[in-house]
Design an enzyme around this catalytic site. Structure first.
Site, mmCIF file in Angstrom:
data_model
loop_
_atom_site.group_PDB
_atom_site.id
_atom_site.type_symbol
_atom_site.label_atom_id
_atom_site.label_comp_id
_atom_site.label_asym_id
_atom_site.label_seq_id
_atom_site.Cartn_x
_atom_site.Cartn_y
_atom_site.Cartn_z
ATOM 1 N N HIS A 189 17.494 -10.011 -9.536
ATOM 2 C CA HIS A 189 17.562 -9.924 -10.995
ATOM 3 C C HIS A 189 16.269 -10.381 -11.681
ATOM 4 O O HIS A 189 15.539 -11.237 -11.173
ATOM 5 C CB HIS A 189 18.728 -10.781 -11.509
ATOM 6 C CG HIS A 189 18.550 -12.250 -11.219
ATOM 7 N ND1 HIS A 189 17.896 -13.105 -12.065
ATOM 8 C CD2 HIS A 189 18.946 -12.996 -10.162
ATOM 9 C CE1 HIS A 189 17.879 -14.314 -11.556
ATOM 10 N NE2 HIS A 189 18.520 -14.283 -10.392
ATOM 11 N N ASP A 192 -2.292 19.223 0.130
ATOM 12 C CA ASP A 192 -2.882 18.304 1.103
ATOM 13 C C ASP A 192 -4.295 18.772 1.419
ATOM 14 O O ASP A 192 -4.562 19.987 1.481
ATOM 15 C CB ASP A 192 -2.038 18.258 2.392
ATOM 16 C CG ASP A 192 -2.376 17.056 3.251
ATOM 17 O OD1 ASP A 192 -1.671 16.028 3.141
ATOM 18 O OD2 ASP A 192 -3.361 17.126 4.010
ATOM 19 N N ASP A 193 -5.205 17.819 1.625
ATOM 20 C CA ASP A 193 -6.610 18.160 1.837
ATOM 21 C C ASP A 193 -6.943 18.482 3.290
ATOM 22 O O ASP A 193 -8.104 18.750 3.609
ATOM 23 C CB ASP A 193 -7.506 17.032 1.322
ATOM 24 C CG ASP A 193 -7.487 16.950 -0.199
ATOM 25 O OD1 ASP A 193 -7.108 17.938 -0.851
ATOM 26 O OD2 ASP A 193 -7.852 15.879 -0.737
ATOM 27 N N GLY A 236 0.542 6.664 0.272
ATOM 28 C CA GLY A 236 0.903 5.263 0.387
ATOM 29 C C GLY A 236 -0.137 4.284 -0.128
ATOM 30 O O GLY A 236 0.211 3.220 -0.637
ATOM 31 N N ILE A 289 5.839 -5.568 5.284
ATOM 32 C CA ILE A 289 7.179 -5.390 5.825
ATOM 33 C C ILE A 289 7.803 -6.745 6.157
ATOM 34 O O ILE A 289 7.165 -7.632 6.739
ATOM 35 C CB ILE A 289 7.132 -4.469 7.069
ATOM 36 C CG1 ILE A 289 8.542 -4.089 7.520
ATOM 37 C CG2 ILE A 289 6.318 -5.083 8.202
ATOM 38 C CD1 ILE A 289 8.553 -2.954 8.536
ATOM 39 N N SER A 337 1.572 13.920 4.649
ATOM 40 C CA SER A 337 1.706 13.149 5.884
ATOM 41 C C SER A 337 2.827 12.120 5.745
ATOM 42 O O SER A 337 3.792 12.370 5.016
ATOM 43 C CB SER A 337 0.365 12.504 6.252
ATOM 44 O OG SER A 337 -0.122 11.713 5.188
ATOM 45 N N GLY A 338 2.722 10.965 6.395
ATOM 46 C CA GLY A 338 3.846 10.042 6.532
ATOM 47 C C GLY A 338 4.614 9.747 5.260
ATOM 48 O O GLY A 338 5.808 10.052 5.151
ATOM 49 N N HIS A 339 3.954 9.118 4.286
ATOM 50 C CA HIS A 339 4.653 8.756 3.060
ATOM 51 C C HIS A 339 5.113 9.994 2.296
ATOM 52 O O HIS A 339 6.217 10.029 1.746
ATOM 53 C CB HIS A 339 3.760 7.887 2.177
ATOM 54 C CG HIS A 339 4.395 7.498 0.883
ATOM 55 N ND1 HIS A 339 5.531 6.731 0.815
ATOM 56 C CD2 HIS A 339 4.055 7.794 -0.399
ATOM 57 C CE1 HIS A 339 5.862 6.548 -0.456
ATOM 58 N NE2 HIS A 339 4.991 7.183 -1.207
#
Length: 205
Positions: free
Chosen positions: A135, A34-35, A68, A165, A11-13
């Site tokens: 860094h 995928d399940d 995700g 985000i 799916s998405g990720h």
């Protein structure tokens, strides 16, 4: 290196992970597990089984967890390590990575990310689209740095934490393990207590 890649999660990720893998051009064949029994393809790539089928494929494929959720990703990644699977690191070609940067297995670096010198990224992490890590950072295992998050120098993020985000972390900050930092939040002091933090500057809720 095996020339076939198997991604757990379609799916998405998982789709973004597959797109990175395709752009890297290292594998002759890329497939999903995928399940969702009704899912037969994603991104034009075949779904060839379910999560419980990992053992069937570990001899022929490198295997990557494209999920995700930090806890679920950690659980599956550790299972892969336990059975001796080959786990790659996926880095989008459109990233900037400085000198003396260490990146663990099972970590995905998305398009436009910048990781500056002398930083360590653990295993099973997500460094998402357009995020910046300056860094001397230490990003521990199974952390998710969301799109557009910005970390200044000498930041430490503990295992399994998630930075939302557009969040911002000031320099010389330490965030303990298992925390959630909300979208757009600004961290200006160490976070030493597990929890969810939101706001400018952040407060625990």
């Amino acid at each position: 290196m095996k020339n076939k890649l198997l991604i757990i999660g379609a799916s998405g990720h998982g789709k973004v992970v597959a797109d990175i893998a395709l752009k890297m051009g290292k594998w002759q064949e890329i497939s999903f597990l995928d399940d969702d029994k009704n899912l037969t393809s994603s991104m034009g790539l075949d779904v060839i089984g379910m999560t419980n089928d990992i053992l069937t494929y570990k001899g022929d494929y490198e295997i990557f967890v494209g999920i995700g959720n930090n806890r679920t990703r950690q659980k599956l990644h550790e299972k892969l390590e336990l059975i001796g699977a080959n786990i790659p690191t996926l880095i989008h070609p459109n990233t900037v990575i400085g000198s003396e940067v260490e990146i663990g297995i099972g970590t995905a670096i998305m398009a436009g990310a910048v990781i500056n010198c002398c930083t360590t990224i653990g295993k099973g992490c997500i460094i998402n689209t357009g995020s910046t890590i300056d860094h001397d950072n230490t990003i521990e295992d199974f952390v998710h740095i969301s799109p557009g998050a910005n970390l200044a120098g000498s930041v430490k993020v503990g295992q399994g934490s998630w930075l939302g985000i557009g969040s911002v972390v000031n320099n010389n900050i330490s965030i303990t393990k298992g925390c959630i930092v909300g979208a757009g939040a600004v961290v200006v002091r160490d976070i030493i207590e597990l929890g969810t933090y939101v706001g400018v500057p952040v407060r625990r809720i």
